[in-house]
Motif scaffolding. Structure first.
Motif, PDB file in Angstrom:
ATOM      1  N   HIS A   1      22.434  13.428 -24.414  1.00  0.00           N
ATOM      2  CA  HIS A   1      23.577  13.807 -23.580  1.00  0.00           C
ATOM      3  C   HIS A   1      24.736  12.905 -23.993  1.00  0.00           C
ATOM      4  O   HIS A   1      24.642  11.666 -23.884  1.00  0.00           O
ATOM      5  CB  HIS A   1      23.208  13.594 -22.103  1.00  0.00           C
ATOM      6  CG  HIS A   1      24.384  13.491 -21.185  1.00  0.00           C
ATOM      7  ND1 HIS A   1      24.715  14.489 -20.294  1.00  0.00           N
ATOM      8  CD2 HIS A   1      25.292  12.504 -20.998  1.00  0.00           C
ATOM      9  CE1 HIS A   1      25.771  14.109 -19.601  1.00  0.00           C
ATOM     10  NE2 HIS A   1      26.152  12.908 -20.019  1.00  0.00           N
ATOM     11  N   ALA A   2      25.817  13.512 -24.485  1.00  0.00           N
ATOM     12  CA  ALA A   2      26.953  12.699 -24.939  1.00  0.00           C
ATOM     13  C   ALA A   2      28.222  13.532 -24.859  1.00  0.00           C
ATOM     14  O   ALA A   2      28.409  14.460 -25.645  1.00  0.00           O
ATOM     15  CB  ALA A   2      26.729  12.190 -26.361  1.00  0.00           C
ATOM     16  N   HIS A   3      29.082  13.191 -23.907  1.00  0.00           N
ATOM     17  CA  HIS A   3      30.384  13.852 -23.782  1.00  0.00           C
ATOM     18  C   HIS A   3      31.455  13.125 -24.591  1.00  0.00           C
ATOM     19  O   HIS A   3      32.290  13.754 -25.220  1.00  0.00           O
ATOM     20  CB  HIS A   3      30.829  13.883 -22.317  1.00  0.00           C
ATOM     21  CG  HIS A   3      30.098  14.864 -21.460  1.00  0.00           C
ATOM     22  ND1 HIS A   3      30.310  16.225 -21.517  1.00  0.00           N
ATOM     23  CD2 HIS A   3      29.173  14.674 -20.490  1.00  0.00           C
ATOM     24  CE1 HIS A   3      29.543  16.835 -20.628  1.00  0.00           C
ATOM     25  NE2 HIS A   3      28.846  15.916 -19.985  1.00  0.00           N
ATOM     26  N   GLY A   4      31.480  11.786 -24.528  1.00  0.00           N
ATOM     27  CA  GLY A   4      32.566  10.994 -25.091  1.00  0.00           C
ATOM     28  C   GLY A   4      32.465  10.830 -26.598  1.00  0.00           C
ATOM     29  O   GLY A   4      31.375  10.764 -27.173  1.00  0.00           O
ATOM     30  N   ALA A   5      33.630  10.722 -27.249  1.00  0.00           N
ATOM     31  CA  ALA A   5      33.685  10.649 -28.709  1.00  0.00           C
ATOM     32  C   ALA A   5      32.923   9.446 -29.246  1.00  0.00           C
ATOM     33  O   ALA A   5      32.186   9.550 -30.236  1.00  0.00           O
ATOM     34  CB  ALA A   5      35.137  10.625 -29.172  1.00  0.00           C
ATOM     35  N   ALA A   6      33.084   8.273 -28.624  1.00  0.00           N
ATOM     36  CA  ALA A   6      32.419   7.065 -29.130  1.00  0.00           C
ATOM     37  C   ALA A   6      30.907   7.186 -28.993  1.00  0.00           C
ATOM     38  O   ALA A   6      30.154   6.845 -29.917  1.00  0.00           O
ATOM     39  CB  ALA A   6      32.925   5.838 -28.379  1.00  0.00           C
TER      40      ALA A   6
ATOM     41  N   THR B   1      19.942  16.048 -31.815  1.00  0.00           N
ATOM     42  CA  THR B   1      20.888  17.000 -31.244  1.00  0.00           C
ATOM     43  C   THR B   1      21.803  16.277 -30.265  1.00  0.00           C
ATOM     44  O   THR B   1      21.372  15.391 -29.529  1.00  0.00           O
ATOM     45  CB  THR B   1      20.193  18.162 -30.501  1.00  0.00           C
ATOM     46  OG1 THR B   1      19.486  17.659 -29.372  1.00  0.00           O
ATOM     47  CG2 THR B   1      19.229  18.903 -31.415  1.00  0.00           C
ATOM     48  N   ILE B   2      23.056  16.666 -30.265  1.00  0.00           N
ATOM     49  CA  ILE B   2      24.039  16.128 -29.323  1.00  0.00           C
ATOM     50  C   ILE B   2      24.307  17.188 -28.274  1.00  0.00           C
ATOM     51  O   ILE B   2      24.780  18.289 -28.585  1.00  0.00           O
ATOM     52  CB  ILE B   2      25.356  15.750 -30.035  1.00  0.00           C
ATOM     53  CG1 ILE B   2      25.085  14.767 -31.179  1.00  0.00           C
ATOM     54  CG2 ILE B   2      26.343  15.163 -29.026  1.00  0.00           C
ATOM     55  CD1 ILE B   2      24.454  13.459 -30.767  1.00  0.00           C
ATOM     56  N   GLU B   3      24.004  16.858 -27.033  1.00  0.00           N
ATOM     57  CA  GLU B   3      24.182  17.783 -25.905  1.00  0.00           C
ATOM     58  C   GLU B   3      25.598  17.651 -25.333  1.00  0.00           C
ATOM     59  O   GLU B   3      26.083  16.535 -25.140  1.00  0.00           O
ATOM     60  CB  GLU B   3      23.145  17.491 -24.829  1.00  0.00           C
ATOM     61  CG  GLU B   3      21.717  17.363 -25.341  1.00  0.00           C
ATOM     62  CD  GLU B   3      21.228  18.575 -26.093  1.00  0.00           C
ATOM     63  OE1 GLU B   3      21.272  19.680 -25.504  1.00  0.00           O
ATOM     64  OE2 GLU B   3      20.820  18.431 -27.259  1.00  0.00           O
ATOM     65  N   HIS B   4      26.214  18.762 -25.083  1.00  0.00           N
ATOM     66  CA  HIS B   4      27.566  18.868 -24.518  1.00  0.00           C
ATOM     67  C   HIS B   4      28.632  18.635 -25.593  1.00  0.00           C
ATOM     68  O   HIS B   4      29.427  19.510 -25.859  1.00  0.00           O
ATOM     69  CB  HIS B   4      27.787  17.927 -23.323  1.00  0.00           C
ATOM     70  CG  HIS B   4      26.722  17.986 -22.304  1.00  0.00           C
ATOM     71  ND1 HIS B   4      26.389  19.144 -21.631  1.00  0.00           N
ATOM     72  CD2 HIS B   4      25.847  17.036 -21.850  1.00  0.00           C
ATOM     73  CE1 HIS B   4      25.391  18.910 -20.798  1.00  0.00           C
ATOM     74  NE2 HIS B   4      25.030  17.643 -20.918  1.00  0.00           N
TER      75      HIS B   4
END
Length: 423
Positions: A246-251, A263-266
């Motif tokens: 789970h990763a929303h933010g760019a960093a 896999t990157i969620e969101h």
């Protein structure tokens, strides 16, 4: 209309208490997601739940004693795969309204959610985070024939930093509420990976940034270091498990990619460098660009707090624009809805949004079939109507490549060669 023809040999076997082992499915068209084309007059043979051959032509000879499922006027597609669901969640109860129920209410109500996803055409789902190992229990119950639902790839409890998204952040200190897979530091988080695998997880979910529906976190905040994320990825890969972040933010997105997460969620706030890194590392992006329509329309009525709705509003359009940018750049993408944030049975609505933001209908369908199977490492089992794979097939009226909204109302669902829904 679906017509089922059962041969005399099969009737005799059924009378003796046996079940047909061979099923043949025919229709007007089939979407071949591996070749990216449509096949006319497909004939699909399924033996003991797996596809043995795919032929074409109305005059194809059928195996002796096979059960025949004819779907005139319909188009066949592989059973769909949603890579991001929460079967024990229910969008009707947001914020603090969920506290009115006993703990076991949540896994019980999830039984209906599993059925709804299957009937919506999703024969496989990846459940990225549950409470009380409910997703492992659903998988076991479905495999034992005790409940109806899709094939499940369970993650069990999601890993988190103390006070982060996926920790318990809604209650005051006197409750001493702590998420079941919280860890601080690389070694603690390695242990959490081992615990989830021990009790049935087949993928590891980690919350690398803050989130929309937690309290006291912001989506853009990174909440685990790259060192911690690398420890999680290394430990999971050592056990043969993939990792979803789970990763929303760019960093946080870039740290997760560099750490080797699969896999990157969101991926809501992914930037150009993040897209470049995803392509370079072969990382899959699982962007849920549909559910905000439900959240903004119904969230307040369901008890979702204004602060959560504010965060959803702030990132929704950015996420959709970044979906377009990632697709145009050629990043690897899978279908993922976060079902549980919106009703599970509506997951097919995301195909429309994916095409509005740059994908062709074929690409959107491939994201929910071929691509998802690749990301799962399950190319021998699911994701295509092809020899060797499970007999998981759906059928819709008309041509979903001309009108992808056909996938919002799936007419027939076949799982392992068995019809589980028909019109």
């Amino acid at each position: 209309m679906m017509i089922r023809y059962v041969g005399a040999a099969v009737l005799a076997a059924m009378a003796a208490g046996a079940q047909a082992e061979t099923v043949v499915v025919t229709a007007d068209r089939m979407v071949d997601v591996l070749a990216g084309r449509v096949i006319e007059q497909p004939v699909v043979t399924i033996v003991d739940g797996r596809i043995t051959k795919v032929e074409t032509g109305a005059a194809t000879a059928l195996p002796e004693g096979a059960e025949r499922i004819d779907l005139p006027g319909k188009t066949l597609l592989p059973g769909l795969i949603d890579m991001h669901v929460h079967l024990d969640s229910n969008p009707r109860y947001g914020g603090y309204s969920s506290l009115q129920f006993t703990d076991l209410f949540w896994p019980v109500q999830g039984v209906g959610n599993a059925r709804d996803m299957l009937h919506a055409g999703f024969t496989t789902v990846r459940n990225v985070g549950s409470e009380g190992y409910s997703d492992v229990a659903y998988k076991q119950a479905i495999e034992e024939g005790l409940m109806e639902g899709p094939r499940i790839v369970p993650a069990a409890h999601a890993l988190s930093a103390t006070g982060g998204h996926c920790d318990s952040t809604y209650l005051p200190p006197s409750f001493e509420a702590v998420g079941k897979a919280v860890g601080d530091g690389a070694q603690e988080l390695r242990k959490r990976v081992r615990e989830q695998r021990k009790y049935g997880a087949e993928v590891i979910k980690v919350c690398a940034t803050g989130g929309v529906f937690s309290r006291n976190t912001e989506p853009g905040q990174q909440q685990l270091s790259e060192e911690e994320l690398r420890a999680i990825a290394d430990e999971a890969h050592q056990w043969g498990l993939k990792v979803a972040a789970h990763a929303h933010g760019a960093a946080g997105i870039k740290a997760a990619i560099r750490a080797g997460i699969d896999t990157i969620e969101h991926a809501s706030l992914i930037d150009a460098e993040g897209i470049r890194l995803a392509k370079e590392h072969g990382t899959w992006l699982a962007m849920d660009i549909f559910n905000t329509e439900y959240t903004q329309a119904e969230g307040a009525r369901n008890g979702v707090m204004e602060d959560n709705l504010r965060k959803d509003r702030e990132i929704a359009q950015l996420q959709r624009d970044n979906f377009r940018a990632a697709h145009e750049a050629g990043a690897k993408m899978v279908f993922a809805t976060d079902a549980g944030v919106m009703p599970h049975g509506t997951a097919g609505g995301q195909f429309r949004i994916m095409t509005e933001y740059g994908m062709t209908p074929m690409e959107a369908i491939q994201a929910a079939t071929r691509n998802a199977a690749q990301a799962l490492g399950r190319e021998r089992d699911v994701g295509a109507i092809a020899a060797g794979r499970y007999g998981d097939i759906i059928a819709v009226d008309g041509d979903p490549l001309a009108d992808v909204r056909q996938l919002e109302n799936v007419d027939v669902v076949i799982k392992g060669g068995e019809v589980v829904k028909s019109d």
